[in-house]
Design an enzyme around this catalytic site. Structure first.
Site, PDB file in Angstrom:
ATOM      1  N   THR A   1     105.143 151.934  25.534  1.00 13.25           N
ATOM      2  CA  THR A   1     103.753 151.498  25.347  1.00 13.25           C
ATOM      3  C   THR A   1     103.018 152.292  24.262  1.00 13.25           C
ATOM      4  O   THR A   1     102.168 151.745  23.560  1.00 13.25           O
ATOM      5  CB  THR A   1     102.991 151.561  26.682  1.00 13.25           C
ATOM      6  OG1 THR A   1     103.347 152.776  27.375  1.00 13.25           O
ATOM      7  CG2 THR A   1     103.347 150.392  27.585  1.00 13.25           C
TER       8      THR A   1
ATOM      9  N   TYR B   1     108.512  96.015  26.057  1.00 12.15           N
ATOM     10  CA  TYR B   1     109.605  96.674  25.322  1.00 12.15           C
ATOM     11  C   TYR B   1     110.779  95.722  25.205  1.00 12.15           C
ATOM     12  O   TYR B   1     111.261  95.177  26.203  1.00 12.15           O
ATOM     13  CB  TYR B   1     109.998  97.932  26.102  1.00 12.15           C
ATOM     14  CG  TYR B   1     111.012  98.809  25.420  1.00 12.15           C
ATOM     15  CD1 TYR B   1     110.861  99.180  24.083  1.00 12.15           C
ATOM     16  CD2 TYR B   1     112.115  99.290  26.120  1.00 12.15           C
ATOM     17  CE1 TYR B   1     111.790 100.004  23.473  1.00 12.15           C
ATOM     18  CE2 TYR B   1     113.047 100.119  25.518  1.00 12.15           C
ATOM     19  CZ  TYR B   1     112.882 100.470  24.181  1.00 12.15           C
ATOM     20  OH  TYR B   1     113.792 101.293  23.582  1.00 12.15           O
TER      21      TYR B   1
ATOM     22  N   SER C   1      96.876 145.629  28.758  1.00 11.46           N
ATOM     23  CA  SER C   1      98.224 145.091  28.874  1.00 11.46           C
ATOM     24  C   SER C   1      98.150 143.577  28.921  1.00 11.46           C
ATOM     25  O   SER C   1      97.274 143.026  29.585  1.00 11.46           O
ATOM     26  CB  SER C   1      98.878 145.565  30.167  1.00 11.46           C
ATOM     27  OG  SER C   1      99.434 146.816  29.973  1.00 11.46           O
ATOM     28  N   GLY C   2      99.111 142.961  28.270  1.00 10.82           N
ATOM     29  CA  GLY C   2      99.170 141.494  28.301  1.00 10.82           C
ATOM     30  C   GLY C   2      99.527 140.943  29.671  1.00 10.82           C
ATOM     31  O   GLY C   2      99.456 139.743  29.904  1.00 10.82           O
TER      32      GLY C   2
ATOM     33  N   ARG D   1     111.942 142.225  34.514  1.00 11.36           N
ATOM     34  CA  ARG D   1     111.826 142.039  35.960  1.00 11.36           C
ATOM     35  C   ARG D   1     111.487 140.584  36.322  1.00 11.36           C
ATOM     36  O   ARG D   1     111.596 140.179  37.467  1.00 11.36           O
ATOM     37  CB  ARG D   1     110.769 142.995  36.543  1.00 11.36           C
ATOM     38  CG  ARG D   1     111.251 144.437  36.594  1.00 11.36           C
ATOM     39  CD  ARG D   1     110.122 145.428  36.861  1.00 11.36           C
ATOM     40  NE  ARG D   1     109.321 145.694  35.661  1.00 11.36           N
ATOM     41  CZ  ARG D   1     108.286 146.535  35.619  1.00 11.36           C
ATOM     42  NH1 ARG D   1     107.923 147.182  36.720  1.00 11.36           N
ATOM     43  NH2 ARG D   1     107.620 146.729  34.491  1.00 11.36           N
TER      44      ARG D   1
HETATM   45  C1  UD1 Z   1     102.655 150.560  32.640  1.00 11.10           C
HETATM   46  C2  UD1 Z   1     102.266 152.027  32.686  1.00 11.10           C
HETATM   47  C3  UD1 Z   1     102.030 152.436  34.124  1.00 11.10           C
HETATM   48  C4  UD1 Z   1     100.965 151.569  34.740  1.00 11.10           C
HETATM   49  C5  UD1 Z   1     101.283 150.092  34.583  1.00 11.10           C
HETATM   50  C6  UD1 Z   1     100.061 149.260  34.950  1.00 11.10           C
HETATM   51  C7  UD1 Z   1     103.389 153.094  30.790  1.00 11.10           C
HETATM   52  C8  UD1 Z   1     104.491 153.981  30.383  1.00 11.10           C
HETATM   53  N1  UD1 Z   1     103.307 152.821  32.092  1.00 11.10           N
HETATM   54  O1  UD1 Z   1     103.878 150.431  33.348  1.00 11.10           O
HETATM   55  O2  UD1 Z   1     101.609 153.789  34.185  1.00 11.10           O
HETATM   56  O3  UD1 Z   1     100.812 151.892  36.112  1.00 11.10           O
HETATM   57  O4  UD1 Z   1     101.610 149.775  33.222  1.00 11.10           O
HETATM   58  O5  UD1 Z   1     100.304 147.903  34.913  1.00 11.10           O
HETATM   59  O6  UD1 Z   1     102.599 152.680  29.978  1.00 11.10           O
HETATM   60  N2  UD1 Z   1     104.889 146.689  26.084  1.00 11.10           N
HETATM   61  C9  UD1 Z   1     105.029 146.523  24.721  1.00 11.10           C
HETATM   62  N3  UD1 Z   1     105.954 147.270  24.063  1.00 11.10           N
HETATM   63  C10 UD1 Z   1     106.721 148.189  24.682  1.00 11.10           C
HETATM   64  C11 UD1 Z   1     106.586 148.349  26.077  1.00 11.10           C
HETATM   65  C12 UD1 Z   1     105.657 147.578  26.753  1.00 11.10           C
HETATM   66  O7  UD1 Z   1     104.327 145.730  24.110  1.00 11.10           O
HETATM   67  O8  UD1 Z   1     107.513 148.833  24.001  1.00 11.10           O
HETATM   68  C13 UD1 Z   1     103.885 145.858  26.782  1.00 11.10           C
HETATM   69  C14 UD1 Z   1     104.507 144.913  27.785  1.00 11.10           C
HETATM   70  O9  UD1 Z   1     104.787 143.664  27.171  1.00 11.10           O
HETATM   71  C15 UD1 Z   1     103.427 144.795  28.843  1.00 11.10           C
HETATM   72  C16 UD1 Z   1     102.686 146.115  28.762  1.00 11.10           C
HETATM   73  O10 UD1 Z   1     103.053 146.698  27.524  1.00 11.10           O
HETATM   74  O11 UD1 Z   1     102.538 143.750  28.584  1.00 11.10           O
HETATM   75  C17 UD1 Z   1     103.057 147.069  29.898  1.00 11.10           C
HETATM   76  O12 UD1 Z   1     104.442 147.266  29.903  1.00 11.10           O
HETATM   77  P1  UD1 Z   1     105.279 147.300  31.227  1.00 11.10           P
HETATM   78  O13 UD1 Z   1     106.709 147.476  30.876  1.00 11.10           O
HETATM   79  O14 UD1 Z   1     104.929 146.173  32.105  1.00 11.10           O
HETATM   80  O15 UD1 Z   1     104.742 148.668  31.849  1.00 11.10           O
HETATM   81  P2  UD1 Z   1     104.788 149.115  33.356  1.00 11.10           P
HETATM   82  O16 UD1 Z   1     106.157 149.559  33.684  1.00 11.10           O
HETATM   83  O17 UD1 Z   1     104.174 148.077  34.199  1.00 11.10           O
HETATM   84 CA    CA Z   2     103.416 146.030  33.878  1.00 12.23          CA
END
Ligand code: UD1
Ligand code: CA
Length: 476
Positions: free
Chosen positions: A94, A400, A116-117, A26
């Site tokens: 995740t 220079y 989350s990062g 995104r």
């Molecule tokens: C996730 C949550 C959502 C929550 C939101 C909060 C899940 C399924 N959903 O959604 O409920 O409201 O965060 O911010 O967990 N990542 C990995 N490996 C993966 C997938 C993701 O390392 O296979 C990491 C991403 O780099 C990121 C974090 O996990 O830092 C969250 O992933 P992201 O895709 O942003 O999740 P959201 O759709 O925001």
């Molecule tokens: Ca997110």
């Protein structure tokens, strides 16, 4: 850093996992999402730092997209910290990401915090509140927040009269569930044993065909139950696109500004102020609108940093005036100096106590001694200039030759007249004078006067003679 860093007391064990493997589609950029900077640090630095402050040992970072860069940037920013890196080669969700961290925590039995990062604004205080909420061993605590616009987040569904029953991702939610404004903030604390045994039961039967970590809540509801802890949406909002990034950066900057103001720094307009995490400013200093302080910049007490000035990795002493629109990078400015307006100090420029660098003056790898002045329109590169020197307007060190850089040395008390060209390598001895308009290619001994310019020729009455020579009727 302004975040309250309430250290966890005692020896209660805590480990953390920070999820940072995703690409962040995104964002629409080539760079992995967690590497995008917030206040001068890659976004992922903040949750890692907060987890360390909350007492987590180790902090396991799950990396994938541009994983080498993520690892290198964190190791550089947090040298010596108990970090471990786990690879998630394919991003299958995740829950799958958390499982990638499992080998790094082999044998560990205490609580595990999962972050989350992409949530840089969480404070240590909030992390501690979720850790504390996880009371019974085996149970799961997770953070939720109420959002005006819950779009994109997982919705928290409660069982009537009981705790949270499940988290439903937006893409899987019914229209009714989408109305729920309490959302999952993506911060969890669970017992290691519960985590590993429960995660193995998570499947990918959902709209995104991903292994959702959020399924933990429903699985916990079957057994020991889960606790939802409401946290501030200001802190827990995730960064998913570049607009979120700008909002997170603004919020983080406000925190830095607030903490500086609390410590006695005047910030005339905190909304027009930018600072990197870790900059230092001493009390009684005034920062005018549009100032940007970056990297390892330190500004001493009693200074004024003028409007629109940018300081990068720069050290400024006490009582210094930096007039508007100056650009300083990797420079050192002594006490009582005056710089700008429109001055540029490039890397390795050092200006000693009381020196002045005025408008449209550029210094590069140059030392300007105590009380010396270069007030107008000048370039000084690879120069070592003593104390009490006056550098006239329009002076240029020609450092220079097209291949190599050469040094210029100017002794104490030298007077360099305006529009002087000093062709390096060259040295001007103590107390010497350089006549205005000189081009010097040879060194000048101490106390001498050097003139390096064509002698002036004045032709009296020349203009009248020219006019007389013209045929009548034609203009001048
Ligand atoms: C996730 C949550 C959502 C929550 C939101 C909060 C899940 C399924 N959903 O959604 O409920 O409201 O965060 O911010 O967990 N990542 C990995 N490996 C993966 C997938 C993701 O390392 O296979 C990491 C991403 O780099 C990121 C974090 O996990 O830092 C969250 O992933 P992201 O895709 O942003 O999740 P959201 O759709 O925001
Ligand atoms: Ca997110």
């Amino acid at each position: 850093m302004p975040t309250p860093s309430k250290k966890r007391k005692g020896t209660a064990p805590l480990a953390a996992i920070v999820l940072a493997a995703g690409k962040g589609t995104r964002m629409k950029t080539t760079r992995a999402k967690v590497l995008h900077p917030v206040c001068g640090r890659p976004m992922v630095y903040f949750p890692v730092k907060r987890a360390l402050e909350a007492g987590a040992r180790p902090v396991v970072i799950v990396v994938g997209h541009q994983g080498d860069e993520v690892e290198a940037s964190l190791r550089a920013a947090l040298p010596g910290a108990p970090l471990q890196f786990a690879r998630q080669e394919r991003q299958l969700g995740t829950a799958h990401a958390v499982l990638a961290a499992r080998p790094s925590l082999r044998g560990y039995r205490g609580p595990v915090m999962i972050l989350s990062g992409d949530t840089p604004l969480l404070t240590t205080h909030t992390l501690a509140s979720v850790v504390e909420a996880r009371t019974a061993p085996g149970s799961l605590a997770f953070a939720t927040m109420d959002l005006e616009n819950p779009e994109g987040y997982g919705r928290v569904v409660h069982a009537p009269g009981k705790g949270p029953a499940l988290i439903v991702e937006e893409k899987d939610a019914t229209p009714e569930e989408r109305q729920i404004r309490e959302v999952n903030a993506g911060l969890y604390v669970a017992d290691a044993e519960f985590l590993w045994s429960t995660l193995s039961r998570v499947d990918a039967r959902n709209a995104q065909r991903e292994f959702y970590l959020t399924d933990l809540v429903a699985l916990a509801a079957d057994g020991p139950g889960a606790v939802a802890v409401r946290v501030s949406p200001v802190e827990a909002q995730g960064v998913n696109d570049l607009e979120d990034l700008s909002l997170a950066t603004r919020a983080m900057t406000r925190r830095i500004a607030a903490s500086l103001m609390k410590s006695g720094v005047t910030i005339e307009d905190p909304e027009r102020f930018d600072a990197d995490e870790g900059v230092q400013v001493a009390p009684d200093t005034v920062l005018e609108p549009g100032v940007r302080l970056r990297g390892a910049t330190r500004v001493g007490p009693g200074c004024v940093v003028g409007q629109g000035s940018i300081l990068i990795d720069t050290q400024v002493g006490a009582g210094v005036q930096i007039l508007p629109y100056s650009h300083l990078e990797k420079a050192r400015v002594g006490d009582g100096c005056r710089v700008g307006p429109f001055a540029r100090l490039r890397p390795e420029s050092v200006i000693a106590t009381g020196a002045h660098v005025g408008n449209f003056v550029e210094l590069k790898k140059t030392t300007l001694g105590k009380g010396s002045k270069a007030n107008h329109l000048t370039y000084l590169g690879d120069a070592t200039i003593g104390a009490g020197v006056n550098i006239g307007c329009g002076t240029v060190t020609c450092n220079y030759d097209g291949e190599k850089k050469h040094p210029t040395r100017i002794g104490d008390g030298v007077f360099v007249g305006s529009d002087s060209i000093l062709v390096a390598p060259i040295s001007i001895g103590k107390g010497a004078y350089v006549a205005a308009g000189s081009t010097l290619t040879e060194s000048v001994p101490a106390g001498a006067l050097a003139l390096g310019r064509a002698r002036q020729v004045t032709k009296k009455g020349w203009a009248r003679a020219k006019a007389a020579a013209k045929p009548a009727g034609k203009g001048r």
